[in-house]
Design a protein around this motif. Sequence first.
Motif, PDB file in Angstrom:
ATOM      1  N   THR A   1     105.703 -77.123 -28.730  1.00  0.00           N
ATOM      2  CA  THR A   1     104.629 -78.109 -28.887  1.00  0.00           C
ATOM      3  C   THR A   1     103.647 -78.045 -27.721  1.00  0.00           C
ATOM      4  O   THR A   1     102.423 -78.080 -27.914  1.00  0.00           O
ATOM      5  CB  THR A   1     105.243 -79.527 -28.982  1.00  0.00           C
ATOM      6  OG1 THR A   1     106.125 -79.559 -30.095  1.00  0.00           O
ATOM      7  CG2 THR A   1     104.165 -80.587 -29.158  1.00  0.00           C
TER       8      THR A   1
ATOM      9  N   THR B   1      99.694 -86.358 -37.566  1.00  0.00           N
ATOM     10  CA  THR B   1     100.975 -87.103 -37.547  1.00  0.00           C
ATOM     11  C   THR B   1     101.001 -88.163 -36.444  1.00  0.00           C
ATOM     12  O   THR B   1     102.053 -88.723 -36.145  1.00  0.00           O
ATOM     13  CB  THR B   1     102.171 -86.150 -37.354  1.00  0.00           C
ATOM     14  OG1 THR B   1     102.066 -85.492 -36.088  1.00  0.00           O
ATOM     15  CG2 THR B   1     102.233 -85.118 -38.469  1.00  0.00           C
ATOM     16  N   ILE B   2      99.843 -88.437 -35.849  1.00  0.00           N
ATOM     17  CA  ILE B   2      99.786 -89.502 -34.831  1.00  0.00           C
ATOM     18  C   ILE B   2     100.034 -90.852 -35.491  1.00  0.00           C
ATOM     19  O   ILE B   2      99.437 -91.181 -36.513  1.00  0.00           O
ATOM     20  CB  ILE B   2      98.416 -89.520 -34.121  1.00  0.00           C
ATOM     21  CG1 ILE B   2      98.318 -88.369 -33.120  1.00  0.00           C
ATOM     22  CG2 ILE B   2      98.204 -90.837 -33.377  1.00  0.00           C
ATOM     23  CD1 ILE B   2      97.043 -88.369 -32.303  1.00  0.00           C
ATOM     24  N   SER B   3     100.929 -91.620 -34.919  1.00  0.00           N
ATOM     25  CA  SER B   3     101.205 -92.957 -35.459  1.00  0.00           C
ATOM     26  C   SER B   3     100.522 -94.052 -34.641  1.00  0.00           C
ATOM     27  O   SER B   3     100.237 -95.132 -35.152  1.00  0.00           O
ATOM     28  CB  SER B   3     102.711 -93.213 -35.515  1.00  0.00           C
ATOM     29  OG  SER B   3     103.303 -93.024 -34.251  1.00  0.00           O
TER      30      SER B   3
ATOM     31  N   ARG C   1      95.595 -82.399 -26.804  1.00  0.00           N
ATOM     32  CA  ARG C   1      96.468 -82.832 -27.895  1.00  0.00           C
ATOM     33  C   ARG C   1      97.211 -81.642 -28.488  1.00  0.00           C
ATOM     34  O   ARG C   1      96.634 -80.551 -28.640  1.00  0.00           O
ATOM     35  CB  ARG C   1      95.650 -83.510 -28.997  1.00  0.00           C
ATOM     36  CG  ARG C   1      94.739 -84.612 -28.476  1.00  0.00           C
ATOM     37  CD  ARG C   1      94.148 -85.428 -29.603  1.00  0.00           C
ATOM     38  NE  ARG C   1      93.402 -84.639 -30.568  1.00  0.00           N
ATOM     39  CZ  ARG C   1      92.126 -84.259 -30.416  1.00  0.00           C
ATOM     40  NH1 ARG C   1      91.472 -84.564 -29.302  1.00  0.00           N
ATOM     41  NH2 ARG C   1      91.516 -83.578 -31.358  1.00  0.00           N
TER      42      ARG C   1
ATOM     43  N   ALA D   1     104.050 -82.640 -33.831  1.00  0.00           N
ATOM     44  CA  ALA D   1     103.084 -83.506 -33.142  1.00  0.00           C
ATOM     45  C   ALA D   1     101.691 -82.922 -33.297  1.00  0.00           C
ATOM     46  O   ALA D   1     101.350 -81.942 -32.635  1.00  0.00           O
ATOM     47  CB  ALA D   1     103.444 -83.637 -31.660  1.00  0.00           C
ATOM     48  N   SER D   2     100.927 -83.515 -34.184  1.00  0.00           N
ATOM     49  CA  SER D   2      99.555 -83.051 -34.401  1.00  0.00           C
ATOM     50  C   SER D   2      98.676 -84.257 -34.706  1.00  0.00           C
ATOM     51  O   SER D   2      99.182 -85.373 -34.889  1.00  0.00           O
ATOM     52  CB  SER D   2      99.490 -82.050 -35.565  1.00  0.00           C
ATOM     53  OG  SER D   2      99.746 -82.727 -36.780  1.00  0.00           O
ATOM     54  N   ASP D   3      97.363 -84.025 -34.790  1.00  0.00           N
ATOM     55  CA  ASP D   3      96.453 -85.143 -35.064  1.00  0.00           C
ATOM     56  C   ASP D   3      96.800 -85.837 -36.387  1.00  0.00           C
ATOM     57  O   ASP D   3      96.598 -87.041 -36.530  1.00  0.00           O
ATOM     58  CB  ASP D   3      95.007 -84.637 -35.120  1.00  0.00           C
ATOM     59  CG  ASP D   3      94.466 -84.315 -33.731  1.00  0.00           C
ATOM     60  OD1 ASP D   3      95.207 -84.530 -32.748  1.00  0.00           O
ATOM     61  OD2 ASP D   3      93.316 -83.851 -33.650  1.00  0.00           O
TER      62      ASP D   3
ATOM     63  N   GLU E   1     101.632 -91.448 -29.752  1.00  0.00           N
ATOM     64  CA  GLU E   1     102.962 -91.475 -30.371  1.00  0.00           C
ATOM     65  C   GLU E   1     102.879 -90.797 -31.742  1.00  0.00           C
ATOM     66  O   GLU E   1     101.921 -91.007 -32.486  1.00  0.00           O
ATOM     67  CB  GLU E   1     103.435 -92.918 -30.525  1.00  0.00           C
ATOM     68  CG  GLU E   1     103.526 -93.658 -29.201  1.00  0.00           C
ATOM     69  CD  GLU E   1     103.747 -95.166 -29.358  1.00  0.00           C
ATOM     70  OE1 GLU E   1     103.858 -95.843 -28.328  1.00  0.00           O
ATOM     71  OE2 GLU E   1     103.780 -95.654 -30.513  1.00  0.00           O
ATOM     72  N   TYR E   2     103.898 -90.003 -32.054  1.00  0.00           N
ATOM     73  CA  TYR E   2     103.893 -89.217 -33.286  1.00  0.00           C
ATOM     74  C   TYR E   2     105.058 -89.610 -34.195  1.00  0.00           C
ATOM     75  O   TYR E   2     106.061 -90.161 -33.729  1.00  0.00           O
ATOM     76  CB  TYR E   2     103.964 -87.725 -32.948  1.00  0.00           C
ATOM     77  CG  TYR E   2     102.744 -87.247 -32.190  1.00  0.00           C
ATOM     78  CD1 TYR E   2     101.627 -86.759 -32.859  1.00  0.00           C
ATOM     79  CD2 TYR E   2     102.703 -87.323 -30.793  1.00  0.00           C
ATOM     80  CE1 TYR E   2     100.496 -86.342 -32.157  1.00  0.00           C
ATOM     81  CE2 TYR E   2     101.570 -86.909 -30.090  1.00  0.00           C
ATOM     82  CZ  TYR E   2     100.476 -86.426 -30.781  1.00  0.00           C
ATOM     83  OH  TYR E   2      99.362 -86.028 -30.090  1.00  0.00           O
TER      84      TYR E   2
END
Lengths: 229, 206
Positions: free
Chosen positions: B201, B82-84, B72, B78-80, B102-103
């Motif tokens: 990233t 901000t995961i959608s 990840r 894009a990080s844990d 998906e972020y």
Amino acid sequence: MTRTRASVFTPLILAVFLIGVVAPQPALAAPCTGAQIIHLQAVPGTNGRGARSTSMVTFNAAVTCAHISSIGDRSTSGNGVFTEAGWLENPAGLIICGTTSGVPKWFVFWVVASGAATCVTGSNVGAGSTHSYAVRDNEQDGIWNLVFDNVTQATPNMGTFVTGQPIANGERRVSSDPGIVDIKGLQRMDSTASWVSWTNTSGIDNDPGFLICTTKFPTELLTAVMGPC
Amino acid sequence: MLSTHGHTERARLAVAIGVCAALAVLGISSLRAEHAPQQSMGLPDIGTDQPIGGQVVTLDQAAGVVPFSIYRPQDPVASDSTISRVMVWTPGPDSQATVRMEYGSGVVVTLTQWPAGQDPEVSYETQWKQAGGLGTLTTVNGHPAWLLPGNATATAPVTGSADVTISSGVADPTINTVELTIGSVDILIKGRLSIDELVRTAGTLG
């Protein structure tokens, strides 16, 4: 009587006003103005290591922009990966597979995970003729065979893609082009690398001018203009 | 006579309404055509950027389903935190083990495992050649990678037998991509951010 005449002409006047306000000015003559991707598709209820049509009918109607008949296999993860084989007419050069003139040509096509797309276009296929098309990765190694009439035409390296959703596809870009396809003998490659007929087939119809003849499911995708199949 | 006259008036009215309806429909149809969404017209298009099947899960649940490490990113885009959405596909005879993350930035990271017999570095190079030399083959933190900006153009001809025509590879103009491999896991990073941001990233994967 006067009231009656008014009731007749008032809607006309309103209509003319409405058209004048709402409708855009006509575009300059261009063969593919308003082009958009219009699909008629069928998918089975089970994934496959390949997809095949043992008998796809070739149509050669008057095409202005594009007309495609194909089968394929696409990744289910939404990464855009797929392999495809079929015939196309592309007189306006709208699609990257080269411009066609007159009769359709067979083609094979693939998109890898990075988004890179490549097309191989072959010889003419005559109107009314039927041919077999297949895409398969029976070795499960990410190297696919894209096949026209039982001859492998390309062996793209598809990376980690080894199985996906089989699909039968009819496609056009403008509603004035033909949308008919007849893709018979739909099969998918199962987990024993055997070709089996589709089951639990469903349609995806984004084409307002044509309908899918679901009575032909599960082994055939036939489309027809609105009306009886 | 009155009755006949009444029929005539009704007929005129019906014709007028019909004409109005037809004109209105024509107007609306023209409007729709004019404002149709722009799509990638140049490609036969049976692929999709929408997941088919799969299950929405947590990261922990995904880790219990797939037989590989879920690498990840930990970058502002894009990080844990901000995961959608996380989706997983269970491995099986007709299903490929896959994790899709998906972020909020729109970045999508997809993880799959290399099949037996594939060397990632060789595969990237082969895919790159078969696409006419699109983008750049490189490494990110020592891991083999393929960078493909949406505006990339082919740098080499694609050749085949004499009786076929092969197009030069074409990139998807709507998106930038970084694909790299850590161990046996292929990691695909897609987004509308710049290729530099996606490479940055990718450098945080762990």
